[in-house]
Design a protein around this motif. Structure first.
Motif, PDB file in Angstrom:
ATOM      1  N   THR A   3       0.467  -1.284  -0.435  1.00 61.08           N
ATOM      2  CA  THR A   3       0.271   0.332  -0.037  1.00 61.08           C
ATOM      3  C   THR A   3       0.538   1.255  -0.204  1.00 61.08           C
ATOM      4  N   SER A   4       0.268   2.527  -0.944  1.00 56.69           N
ATOM      5  CA  SER A   4       1.328   3.015  -0.028  1.00 56.69           C
ATOM      6  C   SER A   4       0.743   4.603  -0.886  1.00 56.69           C
ATOM      7  N   GLY A   5       0.673   5.951  -0.875  1.00 53.62           N
ATOM      8  CA  GLY A   5       0.232   7.101  -0.507  1.00 53.62           C
ATOM      9  C   GLY A   5      -0.688   7.377   0.805  1.00 53.62           C
ATOM     10  N   LEU A   6      -1.661   8.381   0.344  1.00 51.13           N
ATOM     11  CA  LEU A   6      -2.207   8.589   1.826  1.00 51.13           C
ATOM     12  C   LEU A   6      -2.620   7.329   2.321  1.00 51.13           C
ATOM     13  N   GLY A   7      -2.917   6.414   1.940  1.00 55.54           N
ATOM     14  CA  GLY A   7      -3.553   4.654   2.932  1.00 55.54           C
ATOM     15  C   GLY A   7      -2.909   4.495   3.329  1.00 55.54           C
ATOM     16  N   SER A   8      -1.276   4.671   3.062  1.00 57.36           N
ATOM     17  CA  SER A   8      -0.893   3.465   3.671  1.00 57.36           C
ATOM     18  C   SER A   8      -0.054   4.940   5.100  1.00 57.36           C
ATOM     19  N   SER A   9      -0.309   6.288   4.904  1.00 60.07           N
ATOM     20  CA  SER A   9       0.059   6.613   5.854  1.00 60.07           C
ATOM     21  C   SER A   9      -0.686   6.534   7.688  1.00 60.07           C
ATOM     22  N   LEU A  10      -0.036   6.287   9.013  1.00 54.83           N
ATOM     23  CA  LEU A  10       0.035   6.027   9.885  1.00 54.83           C
ATOM     24  C   LEU A  10      -1.165   6.939  10.454  1.00 54.83           C
ATOM     25  N   ALA A  11      -1.824   8.455  10.259  1.00 54.74           N
ATOM     26  CA  ALA A  11      -1.868   8.739  10.718  1.00 54.74           C
ATOM     27  C   ALA A  11      -3.381   9.044  10.173  1.00 54.74           C
ATOM     28  N   TYR A  12      -3.502   9.030   8.440  1.00 51.97           N
ATOM     29  CA  TYR A  12      -5.064   9.552   7.867  1.00 51.97           C
ATOM     30  C   TYR A  12      -5.828   7.778   8.378  1.00 51.97           C
ATOM     31  N   LEU A  13      -5.089   6.837   8.537  1.00 51.12           N
ATOM     32  CA  LEU A  13      -5.679   6.049   9.005  1.00 51.12           C
ATOM     33  C   LEU A  13      -6.351   6.090  10.617  1.00 51.12           C
ATOM     34  N   LEU A  14      -5.517   6.685  11.306  1.00 41.03           N
ATOM     35  CA  LEU A  14      -5.938   6.484  12.452  1.00 41.03           C
ATOM     36  C   LEU A  14      -6.876   7.871  12.148  1.00 41.03           C
ATOM     37  N   SER A  15      -7.147   9.012  11.970  1.00 42.02           N
ATOM     38  CA  SER A  15      -8.529  10.226  11.300  1.00 42.02           C
ATOM     39  C   SER A  15      -9.651   9.284  11.106  1.00 42.02           C
TER      40      SER A  15
END
Length: 116
Positions: A3-15
């Protein structure tokens, strides 16, 4: 598959997870005429010790001006009140009122234990 991009960001996933939880909680609380923010404030005060506005702002992750308005609305509904802090009567703290405890959303179960 990587997974790459925004979907792989921990901050995004937590939000994304927070939004999902808040949506579900808001749906449960809607029938009780309590907002998620109001529920967080009352839950933070459930131990009965009271909290200063600074302590409460930190506990419920709200900026002071937003918290002040939310607490004022809860005071208008007689669900919380301001009074002298236990142990230092010069300080003002916020406490859950008896009415606040009695109208704790039934959908959220029993009033939280005072044991912290």
């Amino acid at each position: 598959m990587t997974t790459s991009g925004l979907g792989s960001s921990l901050a995004y996933l937590l939000s994304r997870a927070e939004r999902s939880v808040n949506r579900g909680l808001a749906a449960v609380l809607a029938g009780e005429d309590v907002t998620v923010e109001q529920w967080r404030i009352m839950r933070a005060l459930a131990d009965g010790r009271g909290a200063s506005m600074g302590e409460l702002a930190e506990a419920v992750l709200m900026p002071h001006p937003t918290l002040t308005k939310a607490v004022d609305r809860l005071i208008d509904r007689a669900l919380v009140y301001r009074g002298p802090a236990k142990g230092d009567r010069r300080r003002v703290a916020v406490f859950v009122s008896g009415r606040g405890r009695s109208c704790w959303p039934a959908s959220m179960g029993r009033w939280p234990s005072s044991r912290g």
